[in-house]
Design an enzyme around this catalytic site. Structure first.
Site, PDB file in Angstrom:
ATOM      1  CG  HIS A 294      -4.365  -5.576  -4.380  1.00  0.00           C
ATOM      2  ND1 HIS A 294      -3.802  -6.397  -3.428  1.00  0.00           N
ATOM      3  CD2 HIS A 294      -3.369  -5.276  -5.240  1.00  0.00           C
ATOM      4  CE1 HIS A 294      -2.531  -6.603  -3.713  1.00  0.00           C
ATOM      5  NE2 HIS A 294      -2.234  -5.929  -4.806  1.00  0.00           N
TER       6      HIS A 294
ATOM      7  CG  ASP B 160       0.202  -3.522  -6.011  1.00  0.00           C
ATOM      8  OD1 ASP B 160       0.690  -4.036  -4.989  1.00  0.00           O
ATOM      9  OD2 ASP B 160      -0.437  -4.183  -6.858  1.00  0.00           O
TER      10      ASP B 160
ATOM     11  CD  GLU C  73      -0.278  -8.886  -4.564  1.00  0.00           C
ATOM     12  OE1 GLU C  73       0.387  -7.842  -4.444  1.00  0.00           O
ATOM     13  OE2 GLU C  73      -0.952  -9.152  -5.566  1.00  0.00           O
TER      14      GLU C  73
ATOM     15  CG  HIS D  66       2.569 -12.310  -6.059  1.00  0.00           C
ATOM     16  ND1 HIS D  66       3.553 -12.035  -6.969  1.00  0.00           N
ATOM     17  CD2 HIS D  66       1.556 -11.454  -6.341  1.00  0.00           C
ATOM     18  CE1 HIS D  66       3.151 -11.058  -7.778  1.00  0.00           C
ATOM     19  NE2 HIS D  66       1.939 -10.693  -7.419  1.00  0.00           N
TER      20      HIS D  66
ATOM     21  CG  HIS E  45      -1.876 -13.413  -7.178  1.00  0.00           C
ATOM     22  ND1 HIS E  45      -1.252 -13.248  -8.389  1.00  0.00           N
ATOM     23  CD2 HIS E  45      -2.109 -12.156  -6.701  1.00  0.00           C
ATOM     24  CE1 HIS E  45      -1.103 -11.954  -8.629  1.00  0.00           C
ATOM     25  NE2 HIS E  45      -1.627 -11.275  -7.630  1.00  0.00           N
TER      26      HIS E  45
ATOM     27  CG  HIS F 169      -5.882  -8.134  -6.621  1.00  0.00           C
ATOM     28  ND1 HIS F 169      -5.630  -8.835  -5.458  1.00  0.00           N
ATOM     29  CD2 HIS F 169      -4.689  -8.100  -7.273  1.00  0.00           C
ATOM     30  CE1 HIS F 169      -4.359  -9.206  -5.421  1.00  0.00           C
ATOM     31  NE2 HIS F 169      -3.768  -8.777  -6.514  1.00  0.00           N
TER      32      HIS F 169
ATOM     33  CG  ASP G 208      -4.226  -5.195  -9.385  1.00  0.00           C
ATOM     34  OD1 ASP G 208      -3.389  -4.869  -8.520  1.00  0.00           O
ATOM     35  OD2 ASP G 208      -4.053  -6.172 -10.139  1.00  0.00           O
TER      36      ASP G 208
END
Ligand SMILES: *[C@@H]1O[C@H](CO)[C@@H](O)[C@H](O)[C@H]1NC(C)=O
Ligand SMILES: *[C@@H]1O[C@H](CO)[C@@H](O)[C@H](O)[C@H]1NC(C)=O
Ligand SMILES: *[C@@H]1O[C@H](CO)[C@@H](O)[C@H](O)[C@H]1NC(C)=O
Length: 433
Positions: A73, A75, A188, A215, A256, A277, A346
């Protein structure tokens, strides 16, 4: 040196420190042959320690030469949206972004091509994340735009990045000379499919290879760990989503996701699942982390936890170190073995990072740290680095192929669970003439 200061310092030392190597040197008052010998020994020890550190780092790098380090993961695509509104023609990922605003002033920026290379990243799942605020609104449009920006970025750097959707693609990118970073896409949050199996299938066609079921918001069919459970598992539609993901060959990601939805998905999925993650709940009681019974269940499922480096998940505190992160890897290995663990840093999705793991350049140091513990063999570290995730992906591809061979039909669901209907045309076309 004033005696008082010395005395206070000695009192401050816990007693067992005195028998330690440097403690006895500090305790000496006079220069004598013992001191000289001790000093020499100390110097030898320091030099030896430094050379062991170097040696471990060399072994770590050798491991990452051989095996594609696969991170679950990152972002960066969301930051590209936030900072650049996805306008990337002028954006230079191949420069040192620590000196380019706004990246240099953002606590959320840890990624650029030079640092990915130093970090020896072999394969990266880039997150096509869009926030829960888009649920029942423009989630699908924004998700498509994030997929688009990832693909554009990969096309912009054909010598450094290679788009990948399979194990074969990852291995090909890793063995290319010069080496390329296999670039995969993950979504996600189930809100991105807007309750539509057709949208889910279309994402697969665009190259999406995992979807996190939620999420931070519940969907109408699966619970987030961040909200009170409603489904307390998976609804009938949620089960169809998981089955369809198995049939497509899209990995089920449970970071999540609420506990009972997670357990239901693991029970139902015919293919291994991943936590792209997340860290260990027993080491830090954060609801983003994975509890022991679920870690145990990975052994039968064949899936992996890709450990998250965020200090809030590692130590339940704003500060953590690289060795705190290592504890999460040790814990999972002690519990189920080295085959059910991976890495999901992450980076670019968090505003705090552990000391020693400040950005994507630091993965080799993590492997050196794990070697230092004496708890990992080189083979186990290769598994952790990427072979475990490649095994998961291979199995997901195999389940897909078997379901195809067996003629399993696409899931259908004419009455998709809807929101209040105000954001859709809500038209049921029933006229035949
Ligand atoms: C999971 O389900 C069980 C049984 O229904 C329930 O007792 C428990 O509270 C649920 N856990 C969570 C976190 O909602
Ligand atoms: C924790 O980290 C912050 C930076 O993220 C730093 O300013 C602070 O001094 C650290 N606190 C401790 C107790 O180490
Ligand atoms: C949805 O539309 C109905 C009818 O027009 C309206 O009464 C209701 O307030 C709307 N709901 C929302 C959340 O906008």
């Amino acid at each position: 040196m004033p005696l008082a200061k010395n005395t206070r310092r000695e009192q401050d030392q816990p007693p067992k420190r005195k028998i330690k190597f440097f403690g006895f040197l500090a305790g000496e008052r006079m220069i004598n042959p013992c001191t000289v010998a001790g000093l020499l020994l100390a110097i030898i020890a320091v030099v030896a320690a430094a050379s062991y550190d170097r040696e471990r780092l060399e072994i770590a790098k050798q491991i990452l030469e051989e095996v594609p380090l696969t991170d679950g993961h990152n972002d960066l695509p969301w930051n590209i949206r936030k900072f650049l509104r996805n306008q990337i023609n002028e954006f230079e990922l191949n420069t040192d972004l620590t000196v380019v605003e706004p990246w240099s002033i953002s606590k959320y920026s840890h990624t650029d091509l030079p640092r990915l290379k130093t970090g020896m990243v072999g394969a990266q799942f880039w997150s096509a994340f869009v926030p829960c605020a888009t649920q029942n609104k423009d989630a699908v449009q924004l998700t498509l735009e994030q997929i688009d920006v990832i693909k554009r970025l990969v096309e912009k750097y054909p010598h450094d990045l290679q788009f990948a959707t399979s194990v074969t693609d990852i291995l090909e990118a890793h063995s290319a000379r010069p080496r390329k970073i296999a670039s995969l896409i993950g979504i996600e949050g189930g809100h991105s499919i807007a309750n539509s199996l057709g949208v889910l299938r279309s994402y697969y066609q665009l190259g999406v290879r995992y979807m996190t079921l939620t999420h931070t918001c519940n969907t109408p069919w699966a619970d987030s760990s961040n909200e009170a459970p409603v489904a307390n598992g998976l609804t009938e539609f949620g089960e169809k989503v998981v089955r369809e993901m198995n049939r497509l060959g899209m990995i089920v990601d449970l970071s999540h996701v609420g506990e009972n939805t997670t357990r239901a998905a693991i029970r139902l999925s015919r293919a291994p699942v991943v936590f792209t993650h997340s860290s260990v709940y027993s080491l830090c009681n954060h609801k983003r982390n994975v509890p022991d019974d679920i870690i145990h269940s990975l052994k039968e499922n064949g899936g992996i936890i890709m450990v998250n480096f965020f200090p809030d998940f590692v130590k339940c505190a704003p500060n953590a170190t690289i060795s705190d992160v290592a504890e999460h890897f040790h814990y999972i290995k002690r519990m189920v073995g080295a085959d059910y663990v991976g890495i999901g840093g992450d980076f670019d999705g968090v505003n705090r990072v552990p000391r020693g793991l400040e950005d994507v350049s630091r993965y080799p140091e993590l492997f050196a740290e794990l070697l230092r513990s004496g708890q990992w063999t080189v083979q186990e570290l290769k598994n952790l680095a990427g072979l475990n995730m490649l095994r998961v992906m291979r199995q997901v591809e195999k389940v897909r192929d078997e379901m195809r061979t067996n003629g399993v039909e696409p899931e259908e669901h004419p009455d998709s669970p809807n929101d209040n209907g105000n954001c859709t045309s809500n038209a049921f076309y029933t006229e035949y003439v």
